[in-house]
Design an enzyme around this catalytic site. Structure first.
Site, PDB file in Angstrom:
ATOM      1  N   HIS A 280      -3.917  -3.048  -6.527  1.00 27.16           N
ATOM      2  CA  HIS A 280      -3.440  -1.862  -7.369  1.00 27.16           C
ATOM      3  C   HIS A 280      -4.670  -0.813  -7.558  1.00 27.16           C
ATOM      4  O   HIS A 280      -5.482  -1.431  -8.001  1.00 27.16           O
ATOM      5  CB  HIS A 280      -2.562  -2.089  -8.460  1.00 27.16           C
TER       6      HIS A 280
ATOM      7  N   THR B  91      -4.806 -12.267   3.789  1.00 27.09           N
ATOM      8  CA  THR B  91      -5.957 -11.687   3.082  1.00 27.09           C
ATOM      9  C   THR B  91      -7.138 -12.876   2.722  1.00 27.09           C
ATOM     10  O   THR B  91      -8.297 -12.455   2.150  1.00 27.09           O
ATOM     11  CB  THR B  91      -5.331 -11.215   1.625  1.00 27.09           C
TER      12      THR B  91
ATOM     13  N   ASP C 142       0.769  -1.326  -0.073  1.00 29.82           N
ATOM     14  CA  ASP C 142       0.105  -0.074   0.186  1.00 29.82           C
ATOM     15  C   ASP C 142       0.800   1.210   0.145  1.00 29.82           C
ATOM     16  O   ASP C 142       0.705   2.239   0.524  1.00 29.82           O
ATOM     17  CB  ASP C 142      -1.069   0.075   1.346  1.00 29.82           C
TER      18      ASP C 142
END
Ligand code: IMP
Ligand code: MG
Length: 342
Positions: A52, A134, A22
């Site tokens: 992205h 994630t 990030d």
């Protein structure tokens, strides 16, 4: 002397993250793809755990797996070190197609590994809560890869149809990193890391010699952020009012998971290490506008939190130590206050 043949690689530029993901890599690779006349834009590691954000002609796009070359008519390669979830790959292809982009440019190495439903289930069951993954099945997929029990893209030729990559890199190449230095399997706070090599040397797995590397762009924010569990980013950071205002003003929530990111002041010692080991030639420091808006000018150096009166003094302080510690390779520092460009 051996003669150069016409299809050789001219040079390779790499963009990598210097923190915990990030850091604004999407913006950097997007701008480089647009201006750099590259023949290929490639991903070398990770899968759809990445996210992205890219602006093309003022419109915002989000991708997770497919390199940003596709937005600019450049062949976009998912390399042998990446892991690919077929369902989300197809979803991303459809999304790009619906938005008018040429998806025939997207190619997958036959050696990329395939993320299965079992990998995702295992990630959810074992690692989502403990490591804060994630939950995209990335770790379990790499586990199978290294145990040599995985499935590669070549085993899915039928599903991947025309997207299998069958040529050599040539001309000018841009490699886009995923995640960041401190999420690297070898350098991060293990086991609170991702399961791949996020450092730029790993881009060579795409099929070029290290001598071909021209520039290494390192992306970082002017403050640190972290998603996922990590004892180096304790929960109490959420309670710090000043850090909370930075999180809000900087819109610090994950593009992949939507989770709120933990924020801390920039750790300059960590930044120095990541610049040095990555071999960064061009540093892009993003989100300086956020600190300016809030008039918060602080960073950690040698265990102390240093406070400044204005942005200029803060930047001078950072540059003084970077000039001292990182001048061997680092040639350029760019400060960005625009989410769309560097
Ligand atoms: P995994 O890659 O899903 O296994 O997650 C491992 C760790 O890396 C977790 O702390 C995630 O939050 C973090 N992570 C993985 N991908 C990204 C990313 O693209 N941005 C930020 N953090 C990430
Ligand atoms: Mg990202």
């Amino acid at each position: 002397m051996l003669k150069k043949y016409s299809m050789s690689i001219e040079y390779v530029d790499i963009c990598c993250g210097l923190a915990w993901g990030d850091e604004g890599k999407g913006k950097v690779v997007s701008q480089l793809s647009k201006e750099g006349e590259y023949d290929f834009v490639c991903r070398w590691a990770g899968g759809n755990n990445a996210g992205h954000t890219i602006y093309v002609d003022g419109k915002k796009y989000s991708t997770h797996l497919i390199p940003s070359g596709v937005f600019y008519g450049i062949k976009s390669i998912i390399g042998p070190g990446c892991v690919l979830n077929l369902r989300s790959f197809n979803e991303e292809l459809n999304y790009l197609k619906e938005n008018g982009f040429d998806i025939s440019l997207v190619k997958v190495s036959p050696r990329a590994h395939i993320v299965t439903e079992e990998h995702i289930e295992e990630d959810k069951a074992k690692y989502e809560k403990t490591i804060g993954t994630t939950a995209k099945g990335i770790g379990p997929c790499y586990k199978d890869k290294y145990a040599r029990t995985g499935k590669q893209a070549i085993d899915y030729l039928f599903d991947l149809e025309k997207h299998i990559w069958d040529e050599k890199l040539h001309g000018k190449v841009l490699c886009e990193g995923a995640q960041g230095f401190w999420l690297d399997i070898d350098y991060g706070n293990y086991p609170y890391v991702t399961s791949s090599t996020t450092l730029p040397y790993s881009a060579c797995s795409l099929g070029f010699a290290p001598q071909k590397i021209r520039k290494i762009y390192g992306a970082v924010k002017i403050y640190d952020t972290r998603v996922g569990y990590d004892p180096d980013f304790p929960e109490r950071l959420y309670d710090n009012e000043e850090l909370k205002t930075i999180a809000k003003c900087g819109e610090e929530y994950g593009t992949t998971t939507g989770r709120m990111r933990k924020v801390n002041y920039l750790n300059v010692n960590k930044l120095i290490k990541s610049i040095k080991i990555s071999g960064v030639t061009d540093l892009i420091v993003s989100k300086v506008d956020i600190l300016e808006k809030l008039s918060i000018y602080k960073y950690y150096y040698n265990g102390k939190l240093l406070c400044f009166n204005n942005l200029e003094d803060m930047i001078n302080g950072i540059e003084e130590v970077l000039n001292k510690e990182c001048s061997e390779y680092l040639k350029e520092i760019i400060y960005s206050n625009n989410p769309e460009k560097i």
